[in-house]
Design an enzyme around this catalytic site. Structure first.
Site, PDB file in Angstrom:
ATOM      1  N   ASN A 137     -10.344   0.218   0.806  1.00 45.81           N
ATOM      2  CA  ASN A 137      -8.758   0.042   0.376  1.00 45.81           C
ATOM      3  C   ASN A 137      -7.894  -0.028  -0.613  1.00 45.81           C
ATOM      4  OD1 ASN A 137      -5.874  -0.342   0.826  1.00 45.81           O
ATOM      5  ND2 ASN A 137      -5.764  -1.300   2.706  1.00 45.81           N
TER       6      ASN A 137
ATOM      7  N   HIS B  71      -2.814   7.052   3.175  1.00 40.65           N
ATOM      8  CA  HIS B  71      -3.272   6.054   2.928  1.00 40.65           C
ATOM      9  C   HIS B  71      -4.887   5.683   3.629  1.00 40.65           C
ATOM     10  CE1 HIS B  71      -3.850   2.212   1.831  1.00 40.65           C
ATOM     11  NE2 HIS B  71      -3.765   1.128   2.285  1.00 40.65           N
TER      12      HIS B  71
ATOM     13  N   CYS C  54       0.867  -1.203   0.451  1.00 40.08           N
ATOM     14  CA  CYS C  54       0.164  -0.254  -0.135  1.00 40.08           C
ATOM     15  C   CYS C  54       0.873   0.719   0.016  1.00 40.08           C
ATOM     16  CB  CYS C  54      -0.948  -0.050   1.989  1.00 40.08           C
ATOM     17  SG  CYS C  54      -2.065  -1.243   1.189  1.00 40.08           S
TER      18      CYS C  54
HETATM   19  C1  COA Z   1      -9.223  -5.445  10.352  1.00 38.75           C
HETATM   20  C2  COA Z   1     -10.070  -4.618  11.477  1.00 38.75           C
HETATM   21  C3  COA Z   1     -10.911  -3.351  10.714  1.00 38.75           C
HETATM   22  C4  COA Z   1     -10.763  -5.299  12.825  1.00 38.75           C
HETATM   23  O1  COA Z   1     -11.379  -4.179  13.730  1.00 38.75           O
HETATM   24  P1  COA Z   1     -11.426  -5.337  15.086  1.00 38.75           P
HETATM   25  O2  COA Z   1     -12.113  -3.562  16.182  1.00 38.75           O
HETATM   26  O3  COA Z   1      -9.389  -4.928  15.340  1.00 38.75           O
HETATM   27  O4  COA Z   1     -11.563  -5.832  15.584  1.00 38.75           O
HETATM   28  P2  COA Z   1     -10.895  -8.244  15.605  1.00 38.75           P
HETATM   29  O5  COA Z   1     -10.073  -8.126  14.835  1.00 38.75           O
HETATM   30  O6  COA Z   1     -10.715  -7.161  17.692  1.00 38.75           O
HETATM   31  O7  COA Z   1     -12.414  -8.377  15.361  1.00 38.75           O
HETATM   32  C5  COA Z   1     -13.602  -8.504  16.218  1.00 38.75           C
HETATM   33  C6  COA Z   1     -13.996  -8.893  15.646  1.00 38.75           C
HETATM   34  O8  COA Z   1     -15.340  -9.196  14.751  1.00 38.75           O
HETATM   35  C7  COA Z   1     -14.825 -10.218  13.706  1.00 38.75           C
HETATM   36  N1  COA Z   1     -14.880  -9.549  12.869  1.00 38.75           N
HETATM   37  C8  COA Z   1     -14.523  -9.303  11.951  1.00 38.75           C
HETATM   38  N2  COA Z   1     -14.175  -9.645  10.494  1.00 38.75           N
HETATM   39  C9  COA Z   1     -16.216  -9.425  10.407  1.00 38.75           C
HETATM   40  C10 COA Z   1     -16.749  -8.416   9.702  1.00 38.75           C
HETATM   41  N3  COA Z   1     -16.252  -8.449   8.827  1.00 38.75           N
HETATM   42  N4  COA Z   1     -17.857  -8.430   9.980  1.00 38.75           N
HETATM   43  C11 COA Z   1     -17.889  -8.805  11.240  1.00 38.75           C
HETATM   44  N5  COA Z   1     -17.518  -9.084  12.060  1.00 38.75           N
HETATM   45  C12 COA Z   1     -16.192  -9.225  12.092  1.00 38.75           C
HETATM   46  C13 COA Z   1     -14.100 -11.139  14.306  1.00 38.75           C
HETATM   47  O9  COA Z   1     -14.261 -12.478  14.007  1.00 38.75           O
HETATM   48  C14 COA Z   1     -13.701 -10.956  16.152  1.00 38.75           C
HETATM   49  O10 COA Z   1     -14.780 -11.391  16.630  1.00 38.75           O
HETATM   50  P3  COA Z   1     -14.650 -11.912  17.931  1.00 38.75           P
HETATM   51  O11 COA Z   1     -14.341 -11.108  19.424  1.00 38.75           O
HETATM   52  O12 COA Z   1     -15.676 -12.923  18.073  1.00 38.75           O
HETATM   53  O13 COA Z   1     -12.843 -13.157  18.011  1.00 38.75           O
HETATM   54  C15 COA Z   1      -8.762  -3.742  12.699  1.00 38.75           C
HETATM   55  O14 COA Z   1      -7.967  -4.629  12.871  1.00 38.75           O
HETATM   56  C16 COA Z   1      -8.067  -3.320  11.148  1.00 38.75           C
HETATM   57  O15 COA Z   1      -8.538  -2.196  10.225  1.00 38.75           O
HETATM   58  N6  COA Z   1      -6.720  -3.578  11.519  1.00 38.75           N
HETATM   59  C17 COA Z   1      -5.749  -2.631   9.887  1.00 38.75           C
HETATM   60  C18 COA Z   1      -6.298  -3.451   8.541  1.00 38.75           C
HETATM   61  C19 COA Z   1      -5.598  -3.075   7.567  1.00 38.75           C
HETATM   62  O16 COA Z   1      -5.610  -1.602   7.616  1.00 38.75           O
HETATM   63  N7  COA Z   1      -4.844  -3.447   6.784  1.00 38.75           N
HETATM   64  C20 COA Z   1      -4.310  -2.898   5.008  1.00 38.75           C
HETATM   65  C21 COA Z   1      -3.038  -2.596   5.634  1.00 38.75           C
HETATM   66  S1  COA Z   1      -2.549  -1.045   3.807  1.00 38.75           S
END
Ligand code: COA
Length: 329
Positions: free
Chosen positions: A286, A256, A115
């Site tokens: 993204n 980004h 990215c």
């Molecule tokens: C991916 C992201 C949105 C997840 O948000 P979060 O607050 O960290 O959520 P968590 O990973 O703690 O997951 C929370 C729960 O939601 C669930 N979950 C994950 N994706 C889900 C979705 N699309 N819909 C519903 N629930 C979802 C998980 O299974 C987890 O359930 P659990 O608590 O029962 O295990 C966040 O971590 C993020 O944006 N990370 C950076 C990713 C990124 O920018 N990547 C690109 C890099 S260039």
């Protein structure tokens, strides 16, 4: 002797098909509420079967060339950032060259910095130009991530989208204008944080790799989030310091577009209000290396960027890579 590398034109391309969070909730166990609250994303563009990365890239590049009031014949360097090339070889940059009729004397290659790819490509192109080898460079960020998403994995498929953005670089004898500087780096500590494990020589395509869904994006979201917040703030602060600037001298931050919460944290860190940030992730998700040039092009075409202003571009991505750039318009 020319003294600045400037952006002469910008362009972008978004596939016409839009997939909303509500549409996704019919495919995987998710909801609009979850996606909006955690990421800020509401919809994304998804390319069709006959729209490979090179096609999106060529459309964005064509718009950028027209915006620069040039023709394809003027381009003598194409640097295309992508993690989703049409194929491993030849480069997608060569496909763009073919599609646009760019001169056979042009240097054309792809670059992968995930990215952060567009900022890496910008710095590579401007360095080649500063060395005096090229007059007009096309710098493209283009992705068809939908081909690499596991549409059964709700933790990744809701985050990404397809698109392309491009800029044309030229030379100007106006010191202090154009690309003031770039700051780039990488922490290649743990590839499993964000990767597409299959399809390379480590895990070549096989029945096993397909069965284990190794050709799709895998991500440890929470770890990436924490690193993203840290390296984005670090890259932004470092380049401001290098140029003796403070955050309040920046008119627009063009970050980004991965997650609104990451951008909000960056805004707090820089003590800037969120309305100084160009944000379009609600409509694109993204788009990896395409995200900054799409946001830049939209902002320019909406008349939000004015001569004399300074923009700060800042990104992070798989690798983990990070980078920032300062542009005075
Ligand atoms: C991916 C992201 C949105 C997840 O948000 P979060 O607050 O960290 O959520 P968590 O990973 O703690 O997951 C929370 C729960 O939601 C669930 N979950 C994950 N994706 C889900 C979705 N699309 N819909 C519903 N629930 C979802 C998980 O299974 C987890 O359930 P659990 O608590 O029962 O295990 C966040 O971590 C993020 O944006 N990370 C950076 C990713 C990124 O920018 N990547 C690109 C890099 S260039």
């Amino acid at each position: 002797m020319p003294s600045s590398i400037v952006i002469l034109g910008t362009g972008s391309c978004a596939p016409t098909k839009i997939v909303s969070n509500h549409d996704l909730a019919k495919v995987v166990d998710t909801s609009d509420e979850w996606i909006v609250t955690r990421t800020g994303i509401r919809e994304r563009h998804i390319a069709g079967q006959h729209e490979p990365t090179s096609e999106l890239a060529a459309r964005a590049a064509s718009a950028a060339i027209a915006d620069a009031r040039l023709t394809a014949a003027d381009i003598d360097l194409v640097v295309l950032a992508t993690v989703t090339p049409d194929m491993p070889m030849p480069s997608t940059a060569c496909a763009v060259q073919r599609k646009l009729g760019i001169s056979e004397r042009a240097m054309c290659f792809d670059l992968n910095a995930a990215c952060t790819g567009f900022l890496y490509a910008l710095d590579v192109a401007r360095s080649l130009m500063a060395a005096g080898h090229h007059r007009h460079a096309l710098v493209i960020g283009a992705e068809k991530l939908s081909s690499f998403l596991d549409w059964q994995d709700r933790s990744t498929c809701v985050l990404f989208g397809d698109g392309a953005g491009a800029v044309v670089l030229g030379q100007a004898s106006e010191p202090g204008r154009g690309i003031l500087g770039c700051y780039l780096g990488a922490e290649g500590v743990d590839p499993s944080l964000l990767c597409i494990p299959g399809g390379g020589c480590l895990h070549p395509a096989s029945a096993h790799s397909v069965e284990h869904r190794q050709h799709y994006v895998k991500m440890k979201g929470r770890e990436i989030f924490k690193m993203a917040v840290r390296v984005m703030a670090g890259a932004a602060r470092e380049i401001l310091e290098q140029h003796g600037l403070t955050a309040d001298q920046i008119t627009w931050v063009i970050p980004h577009q991965a997650n609104l919460r990451i951008i909000e944290t960056l805004a707090k860190d820089l003590a800037l209000p969120l309305d100084r940030f160009i944000i379009n992730l609600d409509r694109y998700g993204n788009t990896s290396s395409a995200s900054i040039p799409i946001a830049l092009d939209e902002a320019r075409r909406a008349g939000r960027i004015h001569p004399g202003e300074i923009s700060l571009l800042v990104a992070f991505g798989g690798g983990l890579t990070y980078g920032s750039a300062l542009i005075r318009w």
